[in-house]
Each structure stands twice: as structure tokens, then as C-alpha cells.
Design an enzyme around this catalytic site. Structure first.
Site, PDB file in Angstrom:
ATOM      1  N   ARG A   1       0.841  -1.199   0.000  1.00  0.00           N
ATOM      2  CA  ARG A   1       0.000   0.000   0.000  1.00  0.00           C
ATOM      3  C   ARG A   1       0.878   1.250   0.000  1.00  0.00           C
ATOM      4  O   ARG A   1       1.622   1.475   0.960  1.00  0.00           O
ATOM      5  CB  ARG A   1      -0.913   0.021   1.233  1.00  0.00           C
ATOM      6  CG  ARG A   1      -1.922  -1.123   1.285  1.00  0.00           C
ATOM      7  CD  ARG A   1      -3.077  -0.924   0.335  1.00  0.00           C
ATOM      8  NE  ARG A   1      -3.860  -2.134   0.168  1.00  0.00           N
ATOM      9  CZ  ARG A   1      -4.931  -2.443   0.897  1.00  0.00           C
ATOM     10  NH1 ARG A   1      -5.315  -1.636   1.854  1.00  0.00           N
ATOM     11  NH2 ARG A   1      -5.601  -3.551   0.668  1.00  0.00           N
TER      12      ARG A   1
ATOM     13  N   SER B   1     -11.964  -6.299   6.974  1.00  0.00           N
ATOM     14  CA  SER B   1     -13.142  -5.888   6.213  1.00  0.00           C
ATOM     15  C   SER B   1     -13.557  -7.092   5.378  1.00  0.00           C
ATOM     16  O   SER B   1     -12.738  -7.638   4.638  1.00  0.00           O
ATOM     17  CB  SER B   1     -12.837  -4.695   5.300  1.00  0.00           C
ATOM     18  OG  SER B   1     -12.741  -3.515   6.069  1.00  0.00           O
TER      19      SER B   1
ATOM     20  N   ARG C   1      -0.129   1.269  13.397  1.00  0.00           N
ATOM     21  CA  ARG C   1      -0.730   0.048  12.837  1.00  0.00           C
ATOM     22  C   ARG C   1      -0.688  -0.025  11.319  1.00  0.00           C
ATOM     23  O   ARG C   1      -1.283  -0.914  10.729  1.00  0.00           O
ATOM     24  CB  ARG C   1      -2.169  -0.077  13.318  1.00  0.00           C
ATOM     25  CG  ARG C   1      -3.043   1.121  13.017  1.00  0.00           C
ATOM     26  CD  ARG C   1      -4.394   0.970  13.679  1.00  0.00           C
ATOM     27  NE  ARG C   1      -5.305   2.067  13.370  1.00  0.00           N
ATOM     28  CZ  ARG C   1      -6.558   2.127  13.767  1.00  0.00           C
ATOM     29  NH1 ARG C   1      -7.071   1.129  14.455  1.00  0.00           N
ATOM     30  NH2 ARG C   1      -7.329   3.143  13.468  1.00  0.00           N
ATOM     31  N   HIS C   2       0.007   0.910  10.659  1.00  0.00           N
ATOM     32  CA  HIS C   2       0.083   0.906   9.201  1.00  0.00           C
ATOM     33  C   HIS C   2       1.492   0.584   8.720  1.00  0.00           C
ATOM     34  O   HIS C   2       2.474   0.938   9.371  1.00  0.00           O
ATOM     35  CB  HIS C   2      -0.351   2.260   8.626  1.00  0.00           C
ATOM     36  CG  HIS C   2      -1.833   2.488   8.690  1.00  0.00           C
ATOM     37  ND1 HIS C   2      -2.432   3.137   9.743  1.00  0.00           N
ATOM     38  CD2 HIS C   2      -2.833   2.145   7.838  1.00  0.00           C
ATOM     39  CE1 HIS C   2      -3.747   3.190   9.538  1.00  0.00           C
ATOM     40  NE2 HIS C   2      -4.006   2.586   8.405  1.00  0.00           N
TER      41      HIS C   2
ATOM     42  N   ARG D   1      -0.772  -7.030  12.140  1.00  0.00           N
ATOM     43  CA  ARG D   1      -1.662  -6.316  13.053  1.00  0.00           C
ATOM     44  C   ARG D   1      -2.298  -7.281  14.044  1.00  0.00           C
ATOM     45  O   ARG D   1      -2.479  -6.969  15.216  1.00  0.00           O
ATOM     46  CB  ARG D   1      -2.743  -5.574  12.257  1.00  0.00           C
ATOM     47  CG  ARG D   1      -3.609  -4.664  13.095  1.00  0.00           C
ATOM     48  CD  ARG D   1      -4.644  -3.929  12.267  1.00  0.00           C
ATOM     49  NE  ARG D   1      -4.076  -2.918  11.402  1.00  0.00           N
ATOM     50  CZ  ARG D   1      -4.788  -2.052  10.678  1.00  0.00           C
ATOM     51  NH1 ARG D   1      -6.117  -2.101  10.734  1.00  0.00           N
ATOM     52  NH2 ARG D   1      -4.190  -1.171   9.904  1.00  0.00           N
TER      53      ARG D   1
ATOM     54  N   GLU E   1      -9.677  -2.185  13.960  1.00  0.00           N
ATOM     55  CA  GLU E   1     -10.307  -2.951  12.873  1.00  0.00           C
ATOM     56  C   GLU E   1      -9.281  -3.921  12.311  1.00  0.00           C
ATOM     57  O   GLU E   1      -8.201  -3.517  11.893  1.00  0.00           O
ATOM     58  CB  GLU E   1     -10.810  -1.988  11.791  1.00  0.00           C
ATOM     59  CG  GLU E   1     -11.362  -2.681  10.550  1.00  0.00           C
ATOM     60  CD  GLU E   1     -10.370  -2.698   9.400  1.00  0.00           C
ATOM     61  OE1 GLU E   1     -10.071  -3.805   8.917  1.00  0.00           O
ATOM     62  OE2 GLU E   1      -9.895  -1.623   9.004  1.00  0.00           O
TER      63      GLU E   1
ATOM     64  N   GLU F   1       0.700   4.184   0.901  1.00  0.00           N
ATOM     65  CA  GLU F   1      -0.047   5.097   1.744  1.00  0.00           C
ATOM     66  C   GLU F   1       0.928   5.726   2.733  1.00  0.00           C
ATOM     67  O   GLU F   1       1.561   5.032   3.525  1.00  0.00           O
ATOM     68  CB  GLU F   1      -1.142   4.318   2.494  1.00  0.00           C
ATOM     69  CG  GLU F   1      -2.097   5.186   3.269  1.00  0.00           C
ATOM     70  CD  GLU F   1      -3.202   4.349   3.922  1.00  0.00           C
ATOM     71  OE1 GLU F   1      -4.119   4.960   4.501  1.00  0.00           O
ATOM     72  OE2 GLU F   1      -3.140   3.107   3.863  1.00  0.00           O
TER      73      GLU F   1
END
Length: 439
Positions: free
Chosen positions: A214, A366, A222-223, A413, A363, A216
Site C-alpha cells: 500500500r 473488512s 498500525r500501518h 496487526r 479494525e 499510503e
């Protein structure tokens, strides 16, 4: 060579053995040397009597040997109840140094208080020697094994999909572009499209454990820009409730297996208790979650933020799950479809047929029923402004594709939350983020 590990030494009492390991500690006393050796499964004491002439060469070697060197010890394993470390010791006849460490380590990996995290990550091969880190990855390895085991026991096929893709299809702003001979390619954000291709091919049940990427620029605890994802997809479902049930059953099975195997060791090393997980995770629509958080905890957010869970809402949702349902987990449903991927199914009212799974205030998943009807998924793609980039993907649904759904869990995670590690930087074997590409 058949390496003997520390955990298996009890099978060799009274026998001459060879034992190879790191030198963890040396106590050089007036009449005796105690050498603690460490491998990935435990520690053992080597006892050298200085008064014995035959030991003179070994005594001199140990006296000048830096900690963290590696050795191969030949000797007899003896029971000795006075030895606190397992009630055993090796009485050596020969010690061979197989590698010699520098005298000074970059930092003391046994006492990390005050050691800068970036320094630890620069020397990750030293940092990983700690009892906590070794145990963390043993737990992670078995957690993934038990998740796999559950799926294999339920007739899933493990697949391996490409990580080079030809189009930035899922969300183009967050992909890494790479030069691929004479054209551009991208690193895959997830195996989602290929999982669904397998379903369209008639595989029925598939999963993959693999890296995802990713682009990002996120610097939270947590990323990461590269992480390990545990992806599951299966067909002939009636609704996304089937997807939630499978994930619930898989996690309950795997986490309870980890509980049974590691409870005592984790309590000893981490000073915490692993959770015993009960099946039947509570389910609550997003709107109702916010209503509960406001009435129970006084938590309010503007209506425009209620299309997803805020970071604080995730934290409070875990608290709600524990207090009202005595559950470690909470499924949150009924998200607005416009906030989710085009391949997620919507009902006749436009409500997403999917969910997030919240655990310990974060979270972790998903999941959703996927749209398998060609006309609907084509319409959804157009609404998102996706055209040529997903043309290859839409082909999957032209020739029959059963109803299906799935989910993905970030392993780094998951283990971070299970063992209450402060950051994914520490729960990944080697962290990759916007500012880190080494080692």
C-alpha cells in the site's frame, strides 16, 4: 547433522551429545565457570570445573569469549536438581567456537528500556534475539498454521497469486508503480481479484497468505507499506452472514489453539494472559454502534463522520463488546456502500453487504459478500469511475460465477493486538513504512 534443541535435551540424560547455540551469559567464578547457552527453543547451563587439568584449554577459551558468540559443545548431559535452569547441565569435554561476536553489541537486547526504536530496527537481527521477539514469532507462526489448518480441514485450496499487476485497479492512488521491462506495472494491494477469479474458475474455497503493498504515507502504529495478508474467499454463500460465521469459527479455533499451546509461556515472558475466545461474536449495525457509544460513554461525532468508525470509536467499540457482550470481538455492519470497494454487494436499498471486525480497539478485517452478477458489478465500477483498469476483472463474471464472499486479515496487526505489542513496527519481522527500506 541432527541438531539437538534445548527443548529436547531432557531426552538425552546421561548421554554424550553435541549442542550448538549462542553464548547467552558467562559467570566466571574462582573455581568454576557457568556458561549459559541459548537457542530458539530455550537455554541450558554448561559447567566447567577449573580445578581439573583437562579443562584448562576450555577455561582459557571461555575466559576470553565475547557474549553472543556461537559454540558447539561436546559433553555429557547430567541431571542436577540444583540447577535452576531446567534441572540439568552439560559437563563438557570439548568446546568449539563456530563464530566470534564483537565485544560490544549495538545495544543490550535483554534490556530495551531507553533504546530508540529506530536503532533497534537498524539492528533488527540483534533486536530479534530477545526472548520476547523469538516467542512472538513462534506464536505468530502457529497462529497462521492453525488458521490454515482450520481452512484445510474445511476443504479450502491454498493459492499463490501474482504480486505484479498490469493496472492500478483497486484504488490507484495507493499503489506502487514499478518499471516492468518496457512498460509500467504495479505492486498488488491485495489478491482480491485473483481470489474471485479462482471462484469463477470453480475452485469453491480458496485462501492465500502473502505480502500486500500500500503506497499510503501513513505513519501510525498500525500501518505499513508492505504487510502479510491472510485472504479468504469462498462460494455458494447465502449472505455475508456466512462470511462472518466462517471468520468467527476460524479465529476461535486458531486463537484457542494458541491459548492451549502458549498460555504459560506468554504469561512468563510477556506478563500477560492470552484470551480464551468464545464463539458467537456480537453483531451491531454502524448506526447503532454510534448510538450506543453516545448513550453509554457520551461519545459524539458529527454526522458526516458516522459513515465509518473513527479511531476513538473503534477503541470504544471494543470496550462496548467487553462490557455488554463479554466478547473480545465485535462485527460492525451496514456501512454506506459508497465508502467501500465497487465489488462489494449492496442490497436493494444500497446498503453494503459486508462488515468490519473490531478486536481490541482496532479494525482487523473488512469482509463482504461480493457482487457476482455482471450487470451489477459493471454498474458499480462505472459509478466509481473505473473503466479499462477493471476490464480484465469484469470478464470473470461473463461465463457464470457463484455467489461468494470473503475477508482479509493483516497478520502483523493481528499478532500486534494478540500480544499487546505497541506498534506494527515491532510485530513485523522487518518493518516497511514510508521512511524505512532497510535492513
Amino acid at each position: 547433522m541432527n541438531k539437538i534443541y534445548a527443548k529436547d535435551l531432557k531426552n538425552y540424560y546421561g548421554k554424550e551429545i553435541e549442542f550448538s547455540a549462542f553464548v547467552d551469559n558467562i559467570r566466571d567464578l574462582q573455581w568454576v565457570q557457568f556458561v549459559v547457552l541459548r537457542d530458539s527453543t530455550g537455554k541450558v547451563q554448561v559447567t566447567i570445573e577449573k580445578s581439573e587439568e583437562k579443562n584448562k584449554e576450555m577455561v582459557e577459551l571461555i575466559s576470553s569469549l565475547p557474549l553472543e558468540s556461537t559454540v558447539k559443545v561436546t559433553g555429557t548431559l547430567m541431571e542436577n536438581p540444583k540447577v535452576k535452569m531446567g534441572g540439568m547441565e552439560i559437563i563438557p569435554t570439548k568446546i568449539e567456537v563456530t563464530s566470534k561476536s564483537d565485544l560490544e553489541l549495538p545495544f543490550n537486547f535483554k534490556k530495551l528500556d531507553g533504546v530508540n526504536l529506530d536503532t533497534r530496527l537498524d539492528y533488527r537481527f540483534i533486536d530479534l534475539r530477545s526472548d520476547k521477539n523469538i516467542l512472538m514469532f513462534q506464536v505468530e507462526s502457529d497462529l497462521v498454521r492453525f488458521m490454515r489448518e482450520y481452512l484445510y480441514n474445511n476443504d479450502f485450496i491454498e493459492i499463490h497469486t501474482p504480486k505484479f499487476i498490469g493496472a492500478a485497479s483497486e484504488s490507484g492512488a495507493e499503489v506502487f508503480e514499478v518499471k516492468y521491462f518496457d512498460r509500467k506495472a504495479y505492486l498488488a494491494q491485495s489478491p482480491q481479484f485473483y481470489k474471485q477469479m479462482a471462484i469463477a474458475a470453480g475452485f469453491s474455497k480458496v485462501f492465500e497468505v502473502a505480502p500486500c503493498f500500500r503506497a499510503e504515507n501513513s505513519n501510525t502504529s498500525r500501518h505499513a507499506t508492505e504487510f502479510t495478508s491472510f485472504d479468504v474467499e469462498f462460494s455458494y454463500i447465502d449472505s455475508f452472514n456466512d462470511v462472518m460465521k466462517l471468520e468467527e469459527d476460524m479465529l476461535t479455533y486458531a486463537l484457542n489453539k494458541v491459548y492451549d499451546k502458549y498460555y504459560d509461556k506468554v504469561k512468563e515472558v510477556f506478563g500477560m494472559e492470552l484470551p480464551k475466545v468464545e464463539s458467537r461474536f456480537p453483531v451491531m449495525p454502524l448506526k447503532e454502534v454510534y448510538e450506543k457509544l453516545e448513550s453509554k460513554y457520551g461519545y459524539k461525532v458529527p454526522s458526516e463522520e458516522k459513515t465509518d468508525l473513527t479511531t476513538e470509536a473503534e477503541r470504544l467499540t471494543y470496550k462496548l463488546a467487553k462490557e455488554e457482550f463479554k466478547s473480545e470481538f465485535m462485527f460492525v455492519t451496514e456501512y454506506p456502500a459508497d465508502k467501500r470497494a465497487f465489488y462489494h454487494m449492496r442490497d436493494e436499498n444500497g446498503v453494503l453487504q459486508g462488515y468490519d471486525l473490531i478486536w481490541r480497539g482496532v479494525e482487523i478485517t473488512s469482509g463482504a459478500q461480493r457482487e457476482h452478477r455482471l450487470e451489477e458489478i459493471t454498474k458499480n465500477a462505472k459509478e466509481k469511475g473505473l473503466g479499462e483498469d477493471v476490464k480484465f476483472y469484469l470478464e470473470f463474471f461473463k461465463y457464470g460465477c457463484p455467489p461468494h464472499g470473503g475477508f482479509a486479515i493483516g497478520i502483523d496487526r493481528l499478532i500486534m493486538l494478540l500480544l499487546k505489542i505497541p506498534s506494527v513496527k515491532e510485530s513485523q519481522f522487518l518493518f516497511r513504512g514510508p521512511n524505512r527500506l532497510n535492513p
